[in-house]
Design a protein around this motif. Sequence first.
Motif, mmCIF file in Angstrom:
data_model
loop_
_atom_site.group_PDB
_atom_site.id
_atom_site.type_symbol
_atom_site.label_atom_id
_atom_site.label_comp_id
_atom_site.label_asym_id
_atom_site.label_seq_id
_atom_site.Cartn_x
_atom_site.Cartn_y
_atom_site.Cartn_z
ATOM 1 N N SER A 706 0.856 -1.210 0.172
ATOM 2 C CA SER A 706 0.017 0.144 0.030
ATOM 3 C C SER A 706 0.898 1.119 -0.174
ATOM 4 C CB SER A 706 -1.038 -0.095 1.232
ATOM 5 O OG SER A 706 -0.127 0.027 2.399
ATOM 6 N N ASN A 708 1.223 4.855 1.721
ATOM 7 C CA ASN A 708 0.765 5.486 2.779
ATOM 8 C C ASN A 708 1.324 6.938 3.077
ATOM 9 O OD1 ASN A 708 -0.124 2.633 4.043
ATOM 10 N ND2 ASN A 708 1.816 2.605 3.640
ATOM 11 N N SER A 735 -3.385 2.299 6.145
ATOM 12 C CA SER A 735 -2.311 1.220 5.743
ATOM 13 C C SER A 735 -2.677 0.098 5.882
ATOM 14 C CB SER A 735 -0.990 1.640 6.913
ATOM 15 O OG SER A 735 0.026 0.545 6.582
ATOM 16 N N VAL A 736 -1.783 -1.126 5.384
ATOM 17 C CA VAL A 736 -2.162 -2.284 5.394
ATOM 18 C C VAL A 736 -1.236 -3.129 6.222
ATOM 19 C CG1 VAL A 736 -2.834 -2.333 2.633
ATOM 20 C CG2 VAL A 736 -0.533 -2.951 3.708
ATOM 21 N N THR A 737 -2.112 -4.393 6.820
ATOM 22 C CA THR A 737 -1.360 -5.305 7.813
ATOM 23 C C THR A 737 -1.251 -6.517 7.076
ATOM 24 O OG1 THR A 737 -3.494 -5.758 8.829
ATOM 25 C CG2 THR A 737 -2.309 -3.808 9.615
ATOM 26 N N GLU A 741 -6.298 -4.105 7.141
ATOM 27 C CA GLU A 741 -5.989 -2.852 6.713
ATOM 28 C C GLU A 741 -6.384 -1.984 7.867
ATOM 29 O OE1 GLU A 741 -8.511 -0.482 3.986
ATOM 30 O OE2 GLU A 741 -9.573 -2.505 3.782
ATOM 31 N N LYS A 743 -7.624 2.125 8.805
ATOM 32 C CA LYS A 743 -7.995 3.189 8.355
ATOM 33 C C LYS A 743 -7.351 4.652 8.720
ATOM 34 C CE LYS A 743 -11.473 1.211 5.965
ATOM 35 N NZ LYS A 743 -11.475 1.159 4.593
ATOM 36 N N TYR A 778 -10.063 -0.734 12.176
ATOM 37 C CA TYR A 778 -9.155 -1.609 11.853
ATOM 38 C C TYR A 778 -10.239 -3.049 10.990
ATOM 39 C CZ TYR A 778 -4.689 -0.652 13.702
ATOM 40 O OH TYR A 778 -3.704 -0.092 14.138
#
Length: 831
Positions: A706, A708, A735-737, A741, A743, A778
């Motif tokens: 992603s 960011n 961002s992504v995990t 993700e 918010k 999240y």
Amino acid sequence: MKLRLIEIEIIGLLNCFFFLSIIVSAQPPGSQGRNMQNMPAEGKLIGKVIDAKINEPMEYSNVVLYSLRDSSIVTGTVTDPHGNFKMENLRYGRFYAIANFIGYNKKVIENITINPKQQVVDLGIVYLEPAATNLEGVEVVADKQHVEFKIDKKIVNVSQDLVGSTGSAVSILENVPSVQVDIEGNVSLRGTENFQVLVDGKPSIIQGSDALQQIPASTIDHIEIITNPSAKYDPDGVGGIINVVLKKQKQSGLTGVVNASIATGDKYSTDFVLNYRTSRFNFFAGAEVNSRYFKMEGNSNYETYFEDSTSYQDAFRNGKMHRTGYDIRGGLDFYLDDKTTLTLEGNFGNYGFGRNMTSSRHIYTIPESIDEYSQSVSESERGGNFYRTNLNLLHKFDDKGHKIEALVDYSTSKTDDWETQHDYLTDPYWNINYDSIPESIKTNEDENDLDIRLKADYTKPIGADGKLEAGYQSRFNLENEIFTFQDYDPVTGDWIQDDKFSSEVDFKRNIHSVYAIYSNVWGSFGYQLGLRGEYTDRKIENVDTADAYVINRFDYFPSIHLSKEFEGGHQILVSYSRRIDRPGGRELDPVPNYMDPYNIWVGNPALEPEYIDSYELGYQKRFEKSFISLEGYYRINKNKITRVKTLRDDGIFIHTHQNLNKDFSLGAELMVNLDITKWLLFNGSVNVYNYRLEGNVEDVDVSKESTNWDSRGNVTLKFRHDIRVQLTGNYRGPSVTAQGERKGFMMTDAAVRKDFLDKKLSVTLSVRDIFSTAKREYITHGASFYSYDYFTREAPVFTINLTYLINNYKKQRNQNGDMENSGGEGGDMDF
């Protein structure tokens, strides 16, 4: 720094003349007279500018050369980080020079002659005296910048942050480049919550965001953000180092400062710092007490997918979070002679973090087989006592910069982490059915931690600008963790321990390290090369198993820092460092820990340390009191430790940590400090980075990426000499995990400060999160589940803070922005 108003105007004109002279010197020197125009341009003028009060080099001092015949400006330059200056291609003739720096008396150097027999003139050391005067009772103070940028770090001056100065260290970091803060006060450094916290250059007893939450902003002089530390520092932490430098006075006699604040929603704090200095001793003491409560609320939606049905859990939560604690510290500096100082200091205190939450749940399935309403009431507390003492010996040799320093540091802490949870069946409106028997559980984790650190550092100047640094350190860490899980028996009224979810772990880790760093300057090019080696001896034992997890490993950590200066105030910086993140005892303990009826935590003894390669490329342009900085960075994280969640066949979620393959962060950060007018200041930053993750969970590829970004801005308005208004805003992008993700959110703050009693008393009124836009949101998903979590914290929060100075307490700073006798490890990058 104090200046007469007329001196400020003169210095401003000299700065303008300096920059104009650079242009003039590049053109035919007709203004210098017909005779000089025909002279060869073979001369060179060199020298060094030193602060006469603290005997330290003065970076960015102005040195201007004038013609003796008609006082016209010939050329000019600024000093480098060593205070050195050099002017080349000078024509033969007679001259005089003026050295100057804002807040200092100018120095005139006369009788300078350059001719064929004396082409190189060395002015030697030029001492500048700090200016400290009053103009008819009106004090003129030269402000420090909110954020100062040095070669190896960013320095955050707490006194310039009106909003953050009423809270904790976390409040200050909310408006700092390279740092992100969520609504619960969790701090990230360049996108990672894994970093090292130092207090006065020494590792904090409590680490991470917990440590920063405990330190009142009013006790802090400045904070150093070091994203690419040299080999001199411990290599722990993915993101780098946050070094909190506390206030400590060197002025003779008794001085001090007292602070007190109160905020809406049951928030209080008070602290003081006292100093008493004589010719042989410097005594210092301080204490702080804080209690802050925050209302919180949120909701969550969980979906679990089975072969023939889908289970849903909708929950609404509300409650309070609190942070409390106290800290008492003191010590003394004993000046054995002019070159040797022995420092003994210590502190003890207590900290606590807790929550009281009520969660109303609706659990049902489609096709319908379950449809029930319940309410969970939980209470948790994590806290304990901590103690620390250290002895430091510093000896300076006759040649400047030549010194040896030794440290013995001892710290211990006892932490109690407990939680109780009661689950009740309710009707669809969540009215509790007290005829039903509630499910009640209690968990408790007792941790005893002992740390001993032995350290020695040696610094030896080599030549005019070179320096060799070397050191040795041993760290000894012992931890004992006891985790107990208990069920409540409603018949007997007793809590009964469940051994299946209870465990005791002994954790031992000793780390021995050596390092060496060499730095020097070659013309306008500076370099620093460092190498650190560490041997780790680690052993983990669980009393319920026969297995012991042992590691004996040697690691190396190189660091490289390069700089290149150009005319006109331009500078380019390049750096590289290798770092490590070692898993802790709880992350490694394989015995299951019960979290709630639907979640279990299991450690992973096979976890490997993360290894991080960090690269940075920076550019800085300074003009008068403003600057622009652009930093590019690239970070590779190998053996990425990630928290993952999997679903068992019985519908229970298992939480653990795993090593994924790698993650990558590639980004750029633009930072500006602008003195727009005498009454309007602005500083801000924009950080954009691409995050890429490689790995798999349960044979499922979770690789993703992603783009960011986050930004922040700070505007300060000066009304008269005793009123200031500050507006701040920041945005943290999504961002992504590994499994979902996060918010984004934004937040806006404001503050006003008024000084009274000749600036002995200051009153600050601030409001945080004016528009209640901060949140935590999240989304997590896997092959058989989906979850959504949303959380907000009490906002806006209004705070009033009072500060009183005892005997005109001042923070003595040198021109490089570093505190005298700060006790920190900063300042090793001075090429």
